[in-house]
Write an enzyme that holds these catalytic residues in place. Structure first.
Site, short mmCIF file in Angstrom:
data_model
loop_
_atom_site.label_atom_id
_atom_site.label_comp_id
_atom_site.label_asym_id
_atom_site.label_seq_id
_atom_site.Cartn_x
_atom_site.Cartn_y
_atom_site.Cartn_z
N GLY A 61 -23.83 5.07 -3.55
CA GLY A 61 -24.98 5.74 -4.12
C GLY A 61 -24.66 7.08 -4.77
O GLY A 61 -25.56 7.78 -5.23
N LYS A 62 -23.37 7.42 -4.83
CA LYS A 62 -23.02 8.73 -5.40
C LYS A 62 -22.79 8.68 -6.91
O LYS A 62 -22.52 9.71 -7.53
CB LYS A 62 -21.78 9.28 -4.72
CG LYS A 62 -20.52 8.44 -4.88
CD LYS A 62 -19.38 9.01 -4.03
CE LYS A 62 -18.12 8.17 -4.12
NZ LYS A 62 -17.05 8.68 -3.25
N TYR A 78 0.83 -1.21 0.00
CA TYR A 78 0.00 0.00 0.00
C TYR A 78 0.87 1.26 0.00
O TYR A 78 1.75 1.42 0.83
CB TYR A 78 -0.92 0.03 1.21
CG TYR A 78 -1.98 -1.06 1.22
CD1 TYR A 78 -2.28 -1.80 0.08
CD2 TYR A 78 -2.69 -1.35 2.38
CE1 TYR A 78 -3.25 -2.79 0.10
CE2 TYR A 78 -3.66 -2.34 2.41
CZ TYR A 78 -3.94 -3.05 1.27
OH TYR A 78 -4.89 -4.04 1.29
N GLY A 130 -16.16 -1.25 -4.15
CA GLY A 130 -15.26 -0.28 -4.75
C GLY A 130 -15.78 1.15 -4.70
O GLY A 130 -15.21 2.04 -5.32
N GLY A 131 -16.86 1.36 -3.95
CA GLY A 131 -17.46 2.69 -3.85
C GLY A 131 -18.77 2.81 -4.59
O GLY A 131 -19.53 3.77 -4.39
N SER A 174 -13.69 -4.25 0.61
CA SER A 174 -14.55 -3.62 -0.40
C SER A 174 -16.03 -3.92 -0.18
O SER A 174 -16.75 -4.30 -1.11
CB SER A 174 -14.14 -4.06 -1.81
OG SER A 174 -14.65 -3.17 -2.79
N PRO A 175 -16.54 -3.73 1.05
CA PRO A 175 -17.97 -3.96 1.28
C PRO A 175 -18.86 -2.99 0.52
O PRO A 175 -20.06 -3.25 0.37
CB PRO A 175 -18.11 -3.77 2.80
CG PRO A 175 -16.97 -2.88 3.18
CD PRO A 175 -15.85 -3.28 2.27
N LEU A 176 -18.29 -1.90 0.02
CA LEU A 176 -19.05 -0.95 -0.79
C LEU A 176 -18.87 -1.18 -2.29
O LEU A 176 -19.22 -0.32 -3.10
CB LEU A 176 -18.64 0.49 -0.43
CG LEU A 176 -19.02 0.96 0.97
CD1 LEU A 176 -18.46 2.35 1.24
CD2 LEU A 176 -20.53 0.96 1.14
#
Length: 365
Positions: free
Chosen positions: A226-227, A63, A221-222, A217-219
């Site tokens: 909702g954006k 990272y 990858g974003g 990555s529970p979202l």
């Protein structure tokens, strides 16, 4: 929101938060530089996570080209919390392109990697040391033997895996169960409403063999924040997926249906879409902890609030149905319908009755 409830990681005595702090954006160098943050920017995020009771910190030598570990080492020393945190780092990716032994999962690189991580993290031990990615060629026996040696040397406390096939993790844990090596206490894997592949092999493996799953990555990858909004065959919105979304994955009607379902559930519960997505992952069977990142304290507070509500069964069913995938043919034979029709027709057979293994809580609700 408080993260002051802790649970054992896999079949171990290690207590960890249900949300882990991912630090892939700590630093401004290397592969993750596009969305990295400098030390002064991430310090408030780190401090807020600790104040909320969080204790599971996740990084890797890869990272931000090692900066993430260096920054974490500075922040941990500055806050005087080395014994409080469960410090996790990972190895596999090359630290010196062109050198065949500067990457992969061989013993030479494992030892080189742990020594370098210890220096950057300014500590004499790593609480949880993970193989970052299966390299397809190193014998699993060599990996497990090296984990054992590093544990005996006091350089690591627990061993784990990340991004490996289910059969590989099962093989590693079977070797450990033979009494030869320390157990694998966790496997770190991608998991979200838009990517439920680990439910086919990894989740049953983890539950059966005592391996906790930490979900990254529970979202999605974003995407599940909702954006983003549909734009032709891609998407548009204020985030890194807008810049490289098409390279990360394709966005089909299925993904947009899942997002719509998550937005509907969020509206009914009066929470954000991102909170619904994180809550769903963190409360799924076999998941020990969900790894979340944040660019600022406000975003972190919003994410931590995802544990402050329950998704009612009927709304969870909405999410499950929208995100369901048709499994490959062989997995269809493991479903309740197939088993009931052909394996045990005319009778009701289960593993254990309800309440057979009630949850153990060391606190009063």
């Amino acid at each position: 929101m408080s993260l002051d409830q802790y649970y054992l990681l896999g079949r171990s005595g290690l207590r960890v938060s249900r949300l882990a702090l991912g630090t892939m954006n700590f630093g401004t160098g290397g592969f993750h530089a596009a969305y990295g943050r400098a030390l002064d920017e991430v310090r408030p995020v780190f401090r807020r996570y600790l104040e909320a009771g969080g204790n599971l910190i996740d990084t890797a030598d890869f990272y931000t080209a090692g900066e993430s570990e260096t920054i974490l080492g500075d922040l941990i020393a500055e806050a005087g919390v080395r014994d409080r945190v469960v410090l996790t780092t990972k190895f596999t990716n090359s630290v010196d392109p062109g050198d065949p032994n500067a990457g992969g999962n061989g013993r030479k690189h494992m030892i080189r990697a742990v020594e370098a991580s210890l220096r950057r993290l300014r500590t004499d031990h790593i609480d949880l040391f993970l193989l970052h990615t299966w390299d397809r060629i190193t014998p699993v026996e060599e990996v497990m033997r090296t984990f054992d040696d590093l544990t005996r040397a006091g350089k690591i406390r627990y061993a784990g895996l990340s991004d490996v096939p289910g059969w590989y993790a099962a093989r590693a844990q079977t070797l450990a169960e033979s009494g030869a090596f320390p157990p694998v206490v966790c496997v770190q894997l991608p998991y979200s409403l838009i990517d439920r592949a680990i439910e086919l092999e990894h989740v049953p493996m983890g539950r059966d063999l005592g391996v906790g799953i930490t979900a990254w990555s529970p979202l999605g990858g974003g995407f599940l924040t909702g954006k983003y909004r549909r734009e032709g065959q891609g998407l548009a919105g204020p985030g890194r997926l807008d810049q490289a979304g098409s390279a990360w994955r394709s966005w089909t009607d299925r993904e947009w249906r899942i997002l719509a379902a998550a937005e509907k559930v969020a509206a009914e519960l009066g929470v954000t879409t991102a909170q619904v997505a994180v809550n769903w992952v963190a409360t799924q069977p076999g998941i020990a902890s969900a790894i979340v990142g944040a660019s600022d304290v406000r975003q972190l507070d919003g994410t931590m609030a995802a544990l402050g509500f329950e998704i009612p069964p009927e709304l969870r069913a909405t999410l499950d149905e929208a995100s369901a995938v048709t499994p490959p043919l062989v997995y269809g034979m493991f479903t309740p319908k197939y088993q009931g029709d052909l394996v045990s027709p005319g009778v009701k057979v289960g593993d254990k009755p309800a309440g057979y293994a009630p949850a153990v809580r060391n606190w009063v609700a």
